[in-house]
Design an enzyme around this catalytic site. Structure first.
Site, PDB file in Angstrom:
ATOM      1  N   HIS A   7      21.815  27.041  -4.307  1.00 26.31           N
ATOM      2  CA  HIS A   7      23.008  26.241  -4.605  1.00 26.31           C
ATOM      3  C   HIS A   7      23.081  25.004  -3.732  1.00 26.31           C
ATOM      4  O   HIS A   7      22.392  24.885  -2.724  1.00 26.31           O
ATOM      5  CB  HIS A   7      24.298  27.060  -4.471  1.00 26.31           C
ATOM      6  CG  HIS A   7      24.604  27.599  -3.106  1.00 26.31           C
ATOM      7  ND1 HIS A   7      24.216  28.850  -2.686  1.00 26.31           N
ATOM      8  CD2 HIS A   7      25.291  27.075  -2.052  1.00 26.31           C
ATOM      9  CE1 HIS A   7      24.650  29.072  -1.460  1.00 26.31           C
ATOM     10  NE2 HIS A   7      25.305  28.000  -1.038  1.00 26.31           N
ATOM     11  N   GLU A  43      35.999  29.497  -2.830  1.00 26.23           N
ATOM     12  CA  GLU A  43      34.847  28.866  -3.476  1.00 26.23           C
ATOM     13  C   GLU A  43      34.773  29.189  -4.956  1.00 26.23           C
ATOM     14  O   GLU A  43      35.269  30.232  -5.412  1.00 26.23           O
ATOM     15  CB  GLU A  43      33.558  29.312  -2.793  1.00 26.23           C
ATOM     16  CG  GLU A  43      33.406  30.833  -2.763  1.00 26.23           C
ATOM     17  CD  GLU A  43      31.966  31.255  -2.608  1.00 26.23           C
ATOM     18  OE1 GLU A  43      31.529  31.350  -1.478  1.00 26.23           O
ATOM     19  OE2 GLU A  43      31.303  31.496  -3.636  1.00 26.23           O
ATOM     20  N   GLN A  60      28.173  25.094  -5.630  1.00 27.84           N
ATOM     21  CA  GLN A  60      29.165  25.898  -4.906  1.00 27.84           C
ATOM     22  C   GLN A  60      30.248  24.934  -4.407  1.00 27.84           C
ATOM     23  O   GLN A  60      30.015  24.140  -3.502  1.00 27.84           O
ATOM     24  CB  GLN A  60      28.499  26.603  -3.722  1.00 27.84           C
ATOM     25  CG  GLN A  60      29.435  27.484  -2.906  1.00 27.84           C
ATOM     26  CD  GLN A  60      28.688  28.204  -1.790  1.00 27.84           C
ATOM     27  OE1 GLN A  60      28.111  27.567  -0.919  1.00 27.84           O
ATOM     28  NE2 GLN A  60      28.669  29.528  -1.849  1.00 27.84           N
ATOM     29  N   HIS A  84      26.121  21.262   2.224  1.00 25.68           N
ATOM     30  CA  HIS A  84      24.879  21.958   2.570  1.00 25.68           C
ATOM     31  C   HIS A  84      24.037  22.203   1.323  1.00 25.68           C
ATOM     32  O   HIS A  84      24.530  22.108   0.202  1.00 25.68           O
ATOM     33  CB  HIS A  84      25.156  23.292   3.289  1.00 25.68           C
ATOM     34  CG  HIS A  84      25.875  24.331   2.475  1.00 25.68           C
ATOM     35  ND1 HIS A  84      27.242  24.429   2.413  1.00 25.68           N
ATOM     36  CD2 HIS A  84      25.407  25.340   1.692  1.00 25.68           C
ATOM     37  CE1 HIS A  84      27.578  25.446   1.642  1.00 25.68           C
ATOM     38  NE2 HIS A  84      26.486  26.014   1.182  1.00 25.68           N
ATOM     39  N   GLU A 134      21.046  26.422   4.228  1.00 27.80           N
ATOM     40  CA  GLU A 134      21.382  27.843   4.132  1.00 27.80           C
ATOM     41  C   GLU A 134      20.212  28.573   3.491  1.00 27.80           C
ATOM     42  O   GLU A 134      19.527  28.016   2.619  1.00 27.80           O
ATOM     43  CB  GLU A 134      22.646  27.976   3.263  1.00 27.80           C
ATOM     44  CG  GLU A 134      23.135  29.394   3.045  1.00 27.80           C
ATOM     45  CD  GLU A 134      24.363  29.437   2.115  1.00 27.80           C
ATOM     46  OE1 GLU A 134      25.055  28.404   1.965  1.00 27.80           O
ATOM     47  OE2 GLU A 134      24.596  30.503   1.530  1.00 27.80           O
TER      48      GLU A 134
HETATM   49  C1  V0V Z   1      28.177  19.346  11.172  1.00 29.67           C
HETATM   50  N1  V0V Z   1      27.183  18.439  11.269  1.00 29.67           N
HETATM   51  C2  V0V Z   1      26.578  18.343  10.097  1.00 29.67           C
HETATM   52  C3  V0V Z   1      27.268  19.241   9.232  1.00 29.67           C
HETATM   53  N2  V0V Z   1      28.239  19.853   9.944  1.00 29.67           N
HETATM   54  N3  V0V Z   1      25.545  17.600   9.685  1.00 29.67           N
HETATM   55  C4  V0V Z   1      25.180  17.734   8.384  1.00 29.67           C
HETATM   56  N4  V0V Z   1      25.793  18.565   7.500  1.00 29.67           N
HETATM   57  C5  V0V Z   1      26.839  19.324   7.885  1.00 29.67           C
HETATM   58  N5  V0V Z   1      27.440  20.128   7.024  1.00 29.67           N
HETATM   59  C6  V0V Z   1      26.832  17.639  12.456  1.00 29.67           C
HETATM   60  C7  V0V Z   1      28.039  16.869  12.971  1.00 29.67           C
HETATM   61  O1  V0V Z   1      28.145  15.615  12.322  1.00 29.67           O
HETATM   62  C8  V0V Z   1      27.720  16.729  14.433  1.00 29.67           C
HETATM   63  O2  V0V Z   1      26.831  15.665  14.634  1.00 29.67           O
HETATM   64  C9  V0V Z   1      27.008  18.025  14.756  1.00 29.67           C
HETATM   65  O3  V0V Z   1      26.483  18.516  13.527  1.00 29.67           O
HETATM   66  C10 V0V Z   1      27.959  19.069  15.353  1.00 29.67           C
HETATM   67  O4  V0V Z   1      29.034  19.201  14.435  1.00 29.67           O
HETATM   68  P1  V0V Z   1      30.537  19.544  14.799  1.00 29.67           P
HETATM   69  O5  V0V Z   1      31.406  18.771  13.908  1.00 29.67           O
HETATM   70  O6  V0V Z   1      30.749  19.441  16.297  1.00 29.67           O
HETATM   71  O7  V0V Z   1      30.661  21.037  14.346  1.00 29.67           O
HETATM   72  P2  V0V Z   1      30.150  22.374  14.996  1.00 29.67           P
HETATM   73  O8  V0V Z   1      28.993  22.148  15.915  1.00 29.67           O
HETATM   74  O9  V0V Z   1      31.335  23.115  15.506  1.00 29.67           O
HETATM   75  O10 V0V Z   1      29.645  23.096  13.661  1.00 29.67           O
HETATM   76  C11 V0V Z   1      28.539  22.660  12.928  1.00 29.67           C
HETATM   77  C12 V0V Z   1      27.828  23.919  12.354  1.00 29.67           C
HETATM   78  C13 V0V Z   1      28.905  24.695  11.559  1.00 29.67           C
HETATM   79  C14 V0V Z   1      26.688  23.458  11.477  1.00 29.67           C
HETATM   80  C15 V0V Z   1      27.296  24.765  13.508  1.00 29.67           C
HETATM   81  O11 V0V Z   1      29.394  23.871  10.519  1.00 29.67           O
HETATM   82  C16 V0V Z   1      28.409  25.987  11.012  1.00 29.67           C
HETATM   83  O12 V0V Z   1      28.362  27.008  11.697  1.00 29.67           O
HETATM   84  N6  V0V Z   1      28.044  26.005   9.698  1.00 29.67           N
HETATM   85  C17 V0V Z   1      27.557  27.232   9.046  1.00 29.67           C
HETATM   86  C18 V0V Z   1      28.643  27.944   8.304  1.00 29.67           C
HETATM   87  C19 V0V Z   1      29.223  27.138   7.178  1.00 29.67           C
HETATM   88  O13 V0V Z   1      28.960  25.936   7.042  1.00 29.67           O
HETATM   89  N7  V0V Z   1      30.064  27.815   6.335  1.00 29.67           N
HETATM   90  C20 V0V Z   1      30.725  27.167   5.201  1.00 29.67           C
HETATM   91  C21 V0V Z   1      29.991  27.416   3.935  1.00 29.67           C
HETATM   92  P3  V0V Z   1      27.105  14.511  15.721  1.00 29.67           P
HETATM   93  O14 V0V Z   1      28.421  13.915  15.336  1.00 29.67           O
HETATM   94  O15 V0V Z   1      27.137  15.261  17.030  1.00 29.67           O
HETATM   95  O16 V0V Z   1      25.930  13.602  15.569  1.00 29.67           O
HETATM   96  S1  V0V Z   1      30.114  29.136   3.459  1.00 29.67           S
HETATM   97  C22 V0V Z   1      28.901  29.398   2.271  1.00 29.67           C
HETATM   98  O17 V0V Z   1      28.059  28.447   2.054  1.00 29.67           O
HETATM   99  C23 V0V Z   1      28.891  30.630   1.615  1.00 29.67           C
HETATM  100  C24 V0V Z   1      29.914  31.679   1.851  1.00 29.67           C
HETATM  101  C25 V0V Z   1      27.801  30.952   0.650  1.00 29.67           C
HETATM  102  O18 V0V Z   1      26.959  30.124   0.362  1.00 29.67           O
HETATM  103  O19 V0V Z   1      27.786  32.112   0.127  1.00 29.67           O
HETATM  104 CO    CO Z   2      26.636  28.090   0.592  1.00 30.02          CO
END
Ligand code: V0V
Ligand code: CO
Length: 146
Positions: A7, A43, A60, A84, A134
């Site tokens: 996705h 979602e 998604q 993502h 992911e």
């Molecule tokens: C953050 N950054 C990204 C980003 N999110 N870059 C590209 N794409 C993204 N989506 C960058 C951000 O601009 C910062 O860069 C740096 O990473 C640190 O970001 P932050 O804003 O300080 O945020 P953090 O570090 O607290 O969190 C970022 C992470 C977090 C990636 C660690 O979003 C995470 O744990 N994601 C995984 C879970 C998730 O996304 N769940 C939602 C979808 P600079 O400014 O320092 O350069 S749930 C899902 O998909 C499901 C249920 C499914 O598929 O079934």
């Molecule tokens: Co997802």
């Protein structure tokens, strides 16, 4: 081995309005909806096509359930858009271990629950040329209750 684009995750402020855009503009229908409190998202999965590995590719659409969630924080900073990409595999544990051994940060020690009973993990966007990535293993078909 990664065998499909499972996705593309799209962050939005209003899930219902965004679902309606995809329905009215392209004719995509909602295949599944759920709330994932651990991830802080409401979602909708829109099925685009089935894939040769027996799975499928989806859009998604993601609305945050709280401001301090990953999607909530991202939306506040960037506004709506592609959040993502997710690759599908039959073996999320094996692929995650392989990718980790190559120096890419895998965010979870063990895969967590994803959409439709899948098992998911994420790779840090800073290790993937700016793309939050992911990995997904779909639930066995009989275990899926959409
Ligand atoms: C953050 N950054 C990204 C980003 N999110 N870059 C590209 N794409 C993204 N989506 C960058 C951000 O601009 C910062 O860069 C740096 O990473 C640190 O970001 P932050 O804003 O300080 O945020 P953090 O570090 O607290 O969190 C970022 C992470 C977090 C990636 C660690 O979003 C995470 O744990 N994601 C995984 C879970 C998730 O996304 N769940 C939602 C979808 P600079 O400014 O320092 O350069 S749930 C899902 O998909 C499901 C249920 C499914 O598929 O079934
Ligand atoms: Co997802």
């Amino acid at each position: 081995m990664l065998t499909r684009i499972d996705h593309i995750g799209i962050a939005c402020f209003d899930l219902d309005k965004t679902v309606e855009f995809y329905r009215a503009t392209y004719g995509f229908e909602v295949f599944h909806t759920e709330v994932n409190e651990e991830q802080g998202v409401r979602e909708a999965m829109l099925k685009i096509n089935e894939t040769s590995d027996g799975g499928a590719s989806y859009l998604q659409l993601l609305e945050p359930t709280r401001e301090d969630s990953a999607v909530g924080k991202w939306l506040a900073k960037n506004g709506e858009g592609v959040h993502h990409i997710a690759f599908g595999t039959a073996d999320v544990d094996g692929v995650a271990a392989d990718v980790r051994s190559k120096g890419v940060r895998v965010l979870y020690d063990e895969p967590r629950r994803g959409s439709m009973g899948s098992r998911i993990t994420f790779l840090h966007p800073k290790d993937c040329h700016g793309v939050l990535t992911e990995l997904v293993t779909a639930a066995a078909p009989e275990a899926t209750d959409h």
